[in-house]
Motif scaffolding. Structure first.
Motif, mmCIF file in Angstrom:
data_model
loop_
_atom_site.group_PDB
_atom_site.id
_atom_site.type_symbol
_atom_site.label_atom_id
_atom_site.label_comp_id
_atom_site.label_asym_id
_atom_site.label_seq_id
_atom_site.Cartn_x
_atom_site.Cartn_y
_atom_site.Cartn_z
ATOM 1 N N ASP A 287 0.847 -1.193 0.000
ATOM 2 C CA ASP A 287 0.000 0.000 0.000
ATOM 3 C C ASP A 287 0.889 1.253 0.000
ATOM 4 O O ASP A 287 1.359 1.686 1.044
ATOM 5 C CB ASP A 287 -0.893 -0.032 1.247
ATOM 6 C CG ASP A 287 -1.788 1.185 1.324
ATOM 7 O OD1 ASP A 287 -1.813 1.958 0.337
ATOM 8 O OD2 ASP A 287 -2.444 1.367 2.356
ATOM 9 N N VAL A 288 1.110 1.801 -1.207
ATOM 10 C CA VAL A 288 2.025 2.939 -1.304
ATOM 11 C C VAL A 288 1.314 4.278 -1.089
ATOM 12 O O VAL A 288 1.895 5.330 -1.322
ATOM 13 C CB VAL A 288 2.780 2.964 -2.657
ATOM 14 C CG1 VAL A 288 3.781 1.841 -2.712
ATOM 15 C CG2 VAL A 288 1.810 2.887 -3.821
ATOM 16 N N THR A 289 0.048 4.231 -0.625
ATOM 17 C CA THR A 289 -0.594 5.496 -0.285
ATOM 18 C C THR A 289 -0.066 5.993 1.066
ATOM 19 O O THR A 289 -0.207 7.158 1.398
ATOM 20 C CB THR A 289 -2.129 5.349 -0.215
ATOM 21 O OG1 THR A 289 -2.435 4.317 0.732
ATOM 22 C CG2 THR A 289 -2.704 4.985 -1.576
ATOM 23 N N ARG A 290 0.540 5.088 1.836
ATOM 24 C CA ARG A 290 1.152 5.508 3.117
ATOM 25 C C ARG A 290 2.434 6.283 2.796
ATOM 26 O O ARG A 290 3.315 5.753 2.126
ATOM 27 C CB ARG A 290 1.481 4.282 3.974
ATOM 28 C CG ARG A 290 0.286 3.757 4.755
ATOM 29 C CD ARG A 290 0.670 2.469 5.477
ATOM 30 N NE ARG A 290 1.937 2.617 6.190
ATOM 31 C CZ ARG A 290 2.802 1.631 6.387
ATOM 32 N NH1 ARG A 290 2.582 0.440 5.900
ATOM 33 N NH2 ARG A 290 3.918 1.849 7.064
ATOM 34 N N PRO A 291 2.526 7.522 3.298
ATOM 35 C CA PRO A 291 3.643 8.395 2.906
ATOM 36 C C PRO A 291 5.042 7.765 3.048
ATOM 37 O O PRO A 291 5.817 7.877 2.107
ATOM 38 C CB PRO A 291 3.475 9.624 3.805
ATOM 39 C CG PRO A 291 2.024 9.633 4.141
ATOM 40 C CD PRO A 291 1.580 8.204 4.184
ATOM 41 N N LEU B 1 6.096 4.764 2.813
ATOM 42 C CA LEU B 1 6.324 3.754 1.775
ATOM 43 C C LEU B 1 6.370 4.397 0.398
ATOM 44 O O LEU B 1 7.162 4.007 -0.451
ATOM 45 C CB LEU B 1 5.234 2.685 1.806
ATOM 46 C CG LEU B 1 5.341 1.619 2.893
ATOM 47 C CD1 LEU B 1 4.431 0.452 2.569
ATOM 48 C CD2 LEU B 1 6.782 1.132 3.050
ATOM 49 N N ARG B 2 5.498 5.389 0.187
ATOM 50 C CA ARG B 2 5.498 6.061 -1.103
ATOM 51 C C ARG B 2 6.855 6.710 -1.350
ATOM 52 O O ARG B 2 7.436 6.598 -2.406
ATOM 53 C CB ARG B 2 4.393 7.121 -1.160
ATOM 54 C CG ARG B 2 4.252 7.740 -2.565
ATOM 55 C CD ARG B 2 2.984 8.535 -2.705
ATOM 56 N NE ARG B 2 2.888 9.557 -1.682
ATOM 57 C CZ ARG B 2 1.745 10.034 -1.192
ATOM 58 N NH1 ARG B 2 0.602 9.576 -1.627
ATOM 59 N NH2 ARG B 2 1.732 10.960 -0.261
ATOM 60 N N ARG B 3 7.372 7.350 -0.291
ATOM 61 C CA ARG B 3 8.680 7.999 -0.423
ATOM 62 C C ARG B 3 9.763 6.946 -0.682
ATOM 63 O O ARG B 3 10.613 7.107 -1.547
ATOM 64 C CB ARG B 3 9.003 8.792 0.851
ATOM 65 C CG ARG B 3 10.073 9.841 0.632
ATOM 66 C CD ARG B 3 10.504 10.479 1.934
ATOM 67 N NE ARG B 3 11.173 9.500 2.792
ATOM 68 C CZ ARG B 3 11.428 9.693 4.085
ATOM 69 N NH1 ARG B 3 11.056 10.785 4.688
ATOM 70 N NH2 ARG B 3 12.044 8.762 4.785
ATOM 71 N N PHE C 277 9.581 3.809 -2.001
ATOM 72 C CA PHE C 277 9.563 3.229 -3.351
ATOM 73 C C PHE C 277 9.883 4.296 -4.410
ATOM 74 O O PHE C 277 10.531 4.004 -5.418
ATOM 75 C CB PHE C 277 8.217 2.553 -3.646
ATOM 76 C CG PHE C 277 8.103 1.180 -3.031
ATOM 77 C CD1 PHE C 277 8.864 0.117 -3.514
ATOM 78 C CD2 PHE C 277 7.253 0.937 -1.953
ATOM 79 C CE1 PHE C 277 8.776 -1.151 -2.940
ATOM 80 C CE2 PHE C 277 7.161 -0.327 -1.378
ATOM 81 C CZ PHE C 277 7.923 -1.364 -1.882
ATOM 82 N N GLY C 278 9.431 5.536 -4.168
ATOM 83 C CA GLY C 278 9.734 6.637 -5.085
ATOM 84 C C GLY C 278 11.240 6.852 -5.198
ATOM 85 O O GLY C 278 11.802 6.937 -6.293
ATOM 86 N N ARG D 271 10.262 -0.395 -11.398
ATOM 87 C CA ARG D 271 8.923 -0.082 -10.878
ATOM 88 C C ARG D 271 8.197 -1.326 -10.383
ATOM 89 O O ARG D 271 7.373 -1.271 -9.492
ATOM 90 C CB ARG D 271 8.077 0.564 -11.975
ATOM 91 C CG ARG D 271 8.276 2.030 -12.075
ATOM 92 C CD ARG D 271 7.388 2.670 -13.124
ATOM 93 N NE ARG D 271 7.879 4.007 -13.368
ATOM 94 C CZ ARG D 271 8.936 4.283 -14.115
ATOM 95 N NH1 ARG D 271 9.569 3.319 -14.745
ATOM 96 N NH2 ARG D 271 9.370 5.514 -14.248
#
Lengths: 220, 247
Positions: free
Chosen positions: B104-108, B110-112, B114-115, B124
């Motif tokens: 769940d990459v909506t969690r900041p 994790l998003r950061r 993977f980004g 990707r």
């Protein structure tokens, strides 16, 4: 419905696991009188400490556990290697990244068995679950140690194992080791014998099921 | 291993060569080289192997070999992503292959994470394959790719089997590079314990009390150990335990 429970889900699915350890005590100690350790009404052995993957069949209406089994890779600690090694020819062992071991298969004894000699629906569901999880993980075989009682069930499910090694008495029970095919064909045969053509794993976590569907449609 | 698998085995010479090479590797630089070649052959953005609690002289250590850019490795260590990385967290608990797409990459955080990974050249899409080893050790082989999603989804099931096999052989290769040698006879911890206590003069009943097992179970383990050691009786088994240096 089958829940696939890996070590990262043990805490969130503890209610199913706890029912499973109690069911195992009832089945393996109380009914079958195996030489297993039961504490606080729960049968837990050392292989449960190696983070196995559990398949649990749960009644969707009642939330009650109906049956379960345990999967361990044969590349790591497993029962055939560490407990039932004597079943295999001298010094031989099964160790493959494409073979997992299934153990502690059990069904709630209170569930009424079909009177017409057909397969218990929970048995079908668990067997189908093993094949589906195996396909997801890229396996080609599941190995298991079993007795005559289970051999009859495998035959009825149309999922007869290929026997490996020599049947041997353990605790007064003639025990076999067998290899079970993991393939789309095996899944179709099981589905036909037990009337479960559609996937039995609808993981809460959507991805494995999606992945599985992608895989199944790819194999056609 | 089985005839039933022949039709579905990957007979690609690259795949077979990789496995053959992995079986002959004995030293650390070759481990790294082979992991690099795996990335090239499968056109992957990255390959990473992490092993924990490995047996052998360097026992208990973490072993890492990756194709990651040095900048990403530094960033990873500086930010202590060892704690955050969901791939490691899940990969060292479950045995199912892990599709990175399900995190769940909506969690900041994790998003950061993977980004940043993508910025530093990680693909990707990713898959990770947990390995369970003979001595209870664990490892994880992760691969990532930037191929179009449709192609990735088509490739995944075929790659799953390839990478399950490769992950296992890479792990065996790392064990050899770590100087670990397979003992000819492998006794389980229980069998060993039950034999050791016999060597100390304890009866099956006494051993049962010590190890919290029934007397019957102790005899069972001793009998298994005796058979594995090809010994005539318990005394003979204990003698062989010493002579084969299995303690």
């Amino acid at each position: 419905m089958i829940y696939v429970i890996g070590a990262d889900d043990y805490i969130s699915h503890n209610h199913f696991l706890d029912q499973m350890f109690r069911l195992r005590a009832r089945v393996f100690k109380d009914r079958l009188n195996w030489d297993v350790q039961v504490q606080n009404g729960r049968e837990i052995d050392r292989f449960d400490t190696f983070d196995p993957l559990y398949l649990t069949s749960v009644n969707e209406q009642t939330g009650r556990l109906q049956g379960s089994l345990r999967l361990l890779p044969t590349t790591g600690p497993n029962m055939l290697r560490d407990v039932f090694g004597a079943l295999l020819p001298d010094g031989a062992f099964i160790e493959s990244p494409l073979i997992w071991e299934s153990s502690r298969f059990c069904i709630d004894p209170d569930l009424a068995a079909p009177l017409d000699g057909r397969l218990n629906s929970v048995t079908t569901e668990l067997f189908c679950g093993v094949v589906e999880v195996g396909l997801f993980a890229g396996l080609d075989t599941v190995v298991s140690v079993y007795d005559a009682r289970m051999a009859r069930i495998f035959r009825r499910a149309n999922w007869a194992p290929r026997s490996v090694g020599v049947p041997t008495y353990f605790g007064g029970i003639l025990t076999h080791a067998g290899m079970f095919e993991i393939s789309d064909i095996a899944r179709k045969r099981l589905g036909k014998a037990g009337d479960r053509p559609d996937p039995v794993i609808m993981q809460l976590n959507p991805s494995p099921a999606l992945f599985l569907n992608a895989q199944m449609s790819n194999h056609q | 291993m089985t005839s039933a698998t022949a039709h579905s085995m990957n007979l690609d010479p690259n795949f077979l060569n990789l496995i053959e090479e992995a079986t002959s590797v004995r030293h650390h630089p070759q481990v790294h080289e082979l992991i690099g070649r795996l990335a090239t052959i499968y056109e992957l953005s990255s390959v990473a192997y992490v092993g924990v609690n490995l047996p052998g002289p360097a026992g208990g250590n973490r072993y890492v070999s990756t194709t990651f850019l040095p900048d990403w490795i530094n960033r990873y260590n500086d930010q202590n992503y060892w704690q955050l990385d969901p791939v490691l967290k899940q990969g060292f608990s479950s045995i199912l292959p892990i599709d990175w797409g399900k995190f769940d990459v909506t969690r900041p955080p994790l998003r950061r994470f993977f980004g940043e990974a993508v910025e530093f050249g990680v693909g990707r899409h990713g898959l990770s394959f947990p390995v369970r080893g003979r001595y209870g050790e664990k490892a994880l082989l992760s691969v990532s790719s930037n191929m179009p999603l449709g192609k990735w989804i088509r490739f995944m099931p075929f790659w799953t089997r390839d990478f399950q096999i490769l992950a296992f052989h890479i792990h065996q290769m790392v064990l050899r590079a770590e100087g670990h040698r397979d003992p000819k006879i492998k006794l389980s911890p229980r069998e060993l314990e039950c034999l050791k206590w016999s060597a100390a003069g304890k009866s099956a009943g006494e051993i049962g009390t010590i190890l919290y097992l029934s007397e019957k179970t102790v005899r069972f383990y001793q009998d298994l150990a005796r058979r594995k050691l090809d010994a005539k009786n318990l005394t003979h088994a204990v003698a062989k335990l010493y002579s084969l240096d299995l303690l």
